[in-house]
Design a protein around this motif. Structure first.
Motif, PDB file in Angstrom:
ATOM      1  N   LEU A  19       2.263 -16.356  -3.971  1.00  0.00           N
ATOM      2  CA  LEU A  19       1.006 -15.897  -4.576  1.00  0.00           C
ATOM      3  C   LEU A  19       0.366 -14.780  -3.758  1.00  0.00           C
ATOM      4  O   LEU A  19      -0.205 -13.836  -4.311  1.00  0.00           O
ATOM      5  N   ALA A  20       0.473 -14.861  -2.429  1.00  0.00           N
ATOM      6  CA  ALA A  20      -0.070 -13.801  -1.579  1.00  0.00           C
ATOM      7  C   ALA A  20       0.687 -12.498  -1.806  1.00  0.00           C
ATOM      8  O   ALA A  20       0.090 -11.406  -1.832  1.00  0.00           O
ATOM      9  N   ALA A  21       2.007 -12.596  -1.998  1.00  0.00           N
ATOM     10  CA  ALA A  21       2.792 -11.396  -2.281  1.00  0.00           C
ATOM     11  C   ALA A  21       2.386 -10.802  -3.635  1.00  0.00           C
ATOM     12  O   ALA A  21       2.232  -9.575  -3.759  1.00  0.00           O
ATOM     13  N   GLU A  22       2.226 -11.643  -4.643  1.00  0.00           N
ATOM     14  CA  GLU A  22       1.760 -11.144  -5.942  1.00  0.00           C
ATOM     15  C   GLU A  22       0.454 -10.379  -5.782  1.00  0.00           C
ATOM     16  O   GLU A  22       0.289  -9.271  -6.316  1.00  0.00           O
ATOM     17  N   ASP A  23      -0.481 -10.964  -5.059  1.00  0.00           N
ATOM     18  CA  ASP A  23      -1.788 -10.325  -4.869  1.00  0.00           C
ATOM     19  C   ASP A  23      -1.670  -8.987  -4.159  1.00  0.00           C
ATOM     20  O   ASP A  23      -2.400  -8.038  -4.467  1.00  0.00           O
ATOM     21  N   ALA A  24      -0.751  -8.910  -3.213  1.00  0.00           N
ATOM     22  CA  ALA A  24      -0.579  -7.654  -2.465  1.00  0.00           C
ATOM     23  C   ALA A  24      -0.168  -6.524  -3.401  1.00  0.00           C
ATOM     24  O   ALA A  24      -0.695  -5.401  -3.310  1.00  0.00           O
ATOM     25  N   TYR A  25       0.745  -6.796  -4.314  1.00  0.00           N
ATOM     26  CA  TYR A  25       1.199  -5.735  -5.220  1.00  0.00           C
ATOM     27  C   TYR A  25       0.175  -5.448  -6.312  1.00  0.00           C
ATOM     28  O   TYR A  25       0.053  -4.298  -6.761  1.00  0.00           O
ATOM     29  N   ARG A  26      -0.555  -6.456  -6.736  1.00  0.00           N
ATOM     30  CA  ARG A  26      -1.630  -6.191  -7.698  1.00  0.00           C
ATOM     31  C   ARG A  26      -2.670  -5.244  -7.099  1.00  0.00           C
ATOM     32  O   ARG A  26      -3.293  -4.451  -7.815  1.00  0.00           O
ATOM     33  N   ALA A  27      -2.865  -5.318  -5.792  1.00  0.00           N
ATOM     34  CA  ALA A  27      -3.896  -4.529  -5.125  1.00  0.00           C
ATOM     35  C   ALA A  27      -3.394  -3.177  -4.650  1.00  0.00           C
ATOM     36  O   ALA A  27      -4.180  -2.393  -4.107  1.00  0.00           O
ATOM     37  N   ARG A  28      -2.117  -2.876  -4.834  1.00  0.00           N
ATOM     38  CA  ARG A  28      -1.545  -1.673  -4.212  1.00  0.00           C
ATOM     39  C   ARG A  28      -2.235  -0.418  -4.737  1.00  0.00           C
ATOM     40  O   ARG A  28      -2.134  -0.049  -5.886  1.00  0.00           O
ATOM     41  N   GLY A  29      -3.010   0.208  -3.877  1.00  0.00           N
ATOM     42  CA  GLY A  29      -3.668   1.459  -4.198  1.00  0.00           C
ATOM     43  C   GLY A  29      -4.531   1.417  -5.428  1.00  0.00           C
ATOM     44  O   GLY A  29      -4.832   2.447  -6.019  1.00  0.00           O
ATOM     45  N   PRO A  56       0.806  -1.227   0.000  1.00  0.00           N
ATOM     46  CA  PRO A  56       0.000   0.000   0.000  1.00  0.00           C
ATOM     47  C   PRO A  56       0.838   1.276   0.000  1.00  0.00           C
ATOM     48  O   PRO A  56       0.353   2.339  -0.413  1.00  0.00           O
ATOM     49  N   LEU A  57       2.090   1.193   0.449  1.00  0.00           N
ATOM     50  CA  LEU A  57       2.957   2.373   0.499  1.00  0.00           C
ATOM     51  C   LEU A  57       3.470   2.757  -0.879  1.00  0.00           C
ATOM     52  O   LEU A  57       4.079   3.810  -1.045  1.00  0.00           O
ATOM     53  N   LEU A  58       3.221   1.905  -1.871  1.00  0.00           N
ATOM     54  CA  LEU A  58       3.716   2.144  -3.228  1.00  0.00           C
ATOM     55  C   LEU A  58       2.633   2.669  -4.152  1.00  0.00           C
ATOM     56  O   LEU A  58       2.793   2.679  -5.371  1.00  0.00           O
ATOM     57  N   ALA A  59       1.538   3.120  -3.584  1.00  0.00           N
ATOM     58  CA  ALA A  59       0.369   3.510  -4.385  1.00  0.00           C
ATOM     59  C   ALA A  59       0.675   4.624  -5.378  1.00  0.00           C
ATOM     60  O   ALA A  59       0.055   4.700  -6.444  1.00  0.00           O
ATOM     61  N   HIS A  60       1.617   5.495  -5.058  1.00  0.00           N
ATOM     62  CA  HIS A  60       1.881   6.643  -5.924  1.00  0.00           C
ATOM     63  C   HIS A  60       3.005   6.397  -6.925  1.00  0.00           C
ATOM     64  O   HIS A  60       3.368   7.306  -7.684  1.00  0.00           O
ATOM     65  N   ALA A 114       4.922   5.292 -10.276  1.00  0.00           N
ATOM     66  CA  ALA A 114       4.513   5.220 -11.682  1.00  0.00           C
ATOM     67  C   ALA A 114       4.336   3.780 -12.121  1.00  0.00           C
ATOM     68  O   ALA A 114       3.456   3.466 -12.929  1.00  0.00           O
ATOM     69  N   ALA A 115       5.169   2.891 -11.583  1.00  0.00           N
ATOM     70  CA  ALA A 115       5.097   1.473 -11.945  1.00  0.00           C
ATOM     71  C   ALA A 115       5.706   0.655 -10.819  1.00  0.00           C
ATOM     72  O   ALA A 115       6.622   1.104 -10.124  1.00  0.00           O
ATOM     73  N   VAL A 116       5.189  -0.555 -10.672  1.00  0.00           N
ATOM     74  CA  VAL A 116       5.739  -1.521  -9.723  1.00  0.00           C
ATOM     75  C   VAL A 116       5.914  -2.839 -10.459  1.00  0.00           C
ATOM     76  O   VAL A 116       5.007  -3.295 -11.163  1.00  0.00           O
ATOM     77  N   THR A 117       7.085  -3.448 -10.309  1.00  0.00           N
ATOM     78  CA  THR A 117       7.338  -4.778 -10.858  1.00  0.00           C
ATOM     79  C   THR A 117       7.727  -5.704  -9.719  1.00  0.00           C
ATOM     80  O   THR A 117       8.640  -5.383  -8.944  1.00  0.00           O
ATOM     81  N   TYR A 118       7.032  -6.823  -9.634  1.00  0.00           N
ATOM     82  CA  TYR A 118       7.349  -7.813  -8.607  1.00  0.00           C
ATOM     83  C   TYR A 118       8.043  -8.998  -9.262  1.00  0.00           C
ATOM     84  O   TYR A 118       7.503  -9.622 -10.178  1.00  0.00           O
ATOM     85  N   VAL A 119       9.258  -9.303  -8.796  1.00  0.00           N
ATOM     86  CA  VAL A 119      10.014 -10.437  -9.313  1.00  0.00           C
ATOM     87  C   VAL A 119       9.568 -11.686  -8.559  1.00  0.00           C
ATOM     88  O   VAL A 119       9.928 -11.893  -7.401  1.00  0.00           O
ATOM     89  N   SER A 120       8.768 -12.498  -9.224  1.00  0.00           N
ATOM     90  CA  SER A 120       8.174 -13.683  -8.626  1.00  0.00           C
ATOM     91  C   SER A 120       8.898 -14.935  -9.123  1.00  0.00           C
ATOM     92  O   SER A 120      10.010 -14.853  -9.653  1.00  0.00           O
ATOM     93  N   THR A 146       3.164  -5.190 -12.345  1.00  0.00           N
ATOM     94  CA  THR A 146       3.557  -6.216 -13.303  1.00  0.00           C
ATOM     95  C   THR A 146       4.257  -7.328 -12.539  1.00  0.00           C
ATOM     96  O   THR A 146       5.174  -7.064 -11.753  1.00  0.00           O
ATOM     97  N   ILE A 147       3.827  -8.557 -12.754  1.00  0.00           N
ATOM     98  CA  ILE A 147       4.410  -9.719 -12.091  1.00  0.00           C
ATOM     99  C   ILE A 147       5.225 -10.494 -13.114  1.00  0.00           C
ATOM    100  O   ILE A 147       4.710 -10.859 -14.180  1.00  0.00           O
ATOM    101  N   LEU A 148       6.484 -10.739 -12.803  1.00  0.00           N
ATOM    102  CA  LEU A 148       7.349 -11.544 -13.676  1.00  0.00           C
ATOM    103  C   LEU A 148       7.718 -12.818 -12.929  1.00  0.00           C
ATOM    104  O   LEU A 148       8.473 -12.779 -11.948  1.00  0.00           O
ATOM    105  N   ARG A 149       7.179 -13.940 -13.377  1.00  0.00           N
ATOM    106  CA  ARG A 149       7.464 -15.239 -12.741  1.00  0.00           C
ATOM    107  C   ARG A 149       8.686 -15.851 -13.420  1.00  0.00           C
ATOM    108  O   ARG A 149       8.647 -16.193 -14.598  1.00  0.00           O
ATOM    109  N   CYS A 150       9.751 -15.998 -12.634  1.00  0.00           N
ATOM    110  CA  CYS A 150      11.048 -16.397 -13.177  1.00  0.00           C
ATOM    111  C   CYS A 150      11.408 -17.827 -12.806  1.00  0.00           C
ATOM    112  O   CYS A 150      11.191 -18.248 -11.668  1.00  0.00           O
ATOM    113  N   PRO A 151      12.049 -18.551 -13.720  1.00  0.00           N
ATOM    114  CA  PRO A 151      12.665 -19.843 -13.378  1.00  0.00           C
ATOM    115  C   PRO A 151      14.028 -19.581 -12.748  1.00  0.00           C
ATOM    116  O   PRO A 151      14.309 -18.467 -12.282  1.00  0.00           O
ATOM    117  N   GLY A 152      14.919 -20.569 -12.754  1.00  0.00           N
ATOM    118  CA  GLY A 152      16.229 -20.407 -12.142  1.00  0.00           C
ATOM    119  C   GLY A 152      17.033 -19.280 -12.765  1.00  0.00           C
ATOM    120  O   GLY A 152      17.095 -19.148 -13.990  1.00  0.00           O
TER     121      GLY A 152
END
Length: 279
Positions: free
Chosen positions: A127-137, A86-90, A92-98, A142-148
């Motif tokens: 998955l809970a972390a992904e949801d938290a950032y999707r909901a931010r404000g 929620p602190l990232l609501a303002h 311009a963009a957020v990317t979560y490295v999943s 953007t969620i990037l699901r990475c392999p090794g």
């Protein structure tokens, strides 16, 4: 979308540091967040502005505005992401490295349309972390699901060269991976060229391959013996996966061409800085 002027990296480990370095190389201002004083000192010696916080909280909000791309690259602990998002609501963009670990024991080809199976405990935290950032404000992420991940200083190739690696089962299970520098390129592209409604992508290089093929390439290239085969239960769960990650949509969406499209380029001596034995 506002022009990105600053990148704030929350969690400067292997992936986060690669993002920070690339952003700085592109002339962007960078704030690197870490938890340990030792890591903070190391990044400061590289010339980064560093914010050392053992536990992320409200002060991070003062570093985020409409020209900021926030990259979240620390592993989920079950509580921090819900507090920070929620602190990232303002921003311009957020990317979560999943992680593609959310697909658990799922085998075969995985793309952006592949459903996530019922999660185990670790997958549930991701998955809970992904949801938290999707909901931010209400602004999403953007969620990037990475392999090794691999690159200079880290990866399967180095475990082989150190004699630490074991081939799981008969070696026929497929490995997907992505070079950390190519991931960094995708991450920054997701902030500057992201969709108005941020999305979830799987990412990976262009050639998932049987485990034994990758190992054989490394051994032949560096002139070292093949490691032994062991039962599947004898290796870490991350090495038991049998997934072919298809990240074509992310590459097309962000207009990115990889420097290391396959393990052959990324694990070659010219990329790793390691000479073959006897060279």
């Amino acid at each position: 979308m506002s022009a990105i002027e600053r990148v704030v990296v929350l969690g400067c480990g292997f992936a986060g540091t690669a993002v920070a370095r690339l952003a700085r190389d592109r002339g962007l201002r960078v704030l690197a967040n870490v938890r340990s004083p030792e890591r903070a000192s190391s990044l400061a010696r590289e010339g980064f502005e560093v914010l050392a916080m053992p536990g992320l909280g409200r002060p991070i909000e003062t570093h985020v505005d409409g020209a900021t791309h926030v990259v979240v690259a620390f592993p989920p602990d079950g509580s921090t992401d819900a507090r920070v998002a929620p602190l990232l609501a303002h921003a311009a963009a957020v990317t979560y490295v999943s992680s593609t670990g959310v697909y658990g024991d799922l085998r075969g080809r995985v793309d952006d349309e592949t459903p996530v199976p019922a999660p185990a405990a670790r997958s549930a935290r991701i998955l809970a972390a992904e949801d938290a950032y999707r909901a931010r404000g209400g602004a999403g992420a953007t969620i990037l699901r990475c392999p090794g991940l691999y690159g200079r200083g880290r990866g399967l190739h180095l475990r082989i060269l150190r004699g630490e690696h074991r081939i799981p089962g008969d070696g026929s299970r497929f490995l997907s991976r992505i070079h950390v520098d190519d991931l960094a390129t995708l991450v920054l592209a997701s902030g500057s060229q992201g969709a108005d409604a941020p999305e979830t992508f799987v990412v990976g290089d262009l050639e998932p391959a049987p485990h034994v093929d990758v190992v054989r390439f490394v051994c032949e290239t560096y002139r070292v013996p093949m490691p032994p085969f062991v039962p599947l239960e004898g290796v870490h769960e991350s090495l038991r996966a049998d997934r072919r990650i298809d990240g074509a949509r992310a590459r097309a969406r962000f207009g990115v061409r990889f420097v290391y499209p396959t393990y052959r380029e990324g694990m070659a001596p010219s990329a790793t800085g390691v000479a073959p034995l006897g060279a």
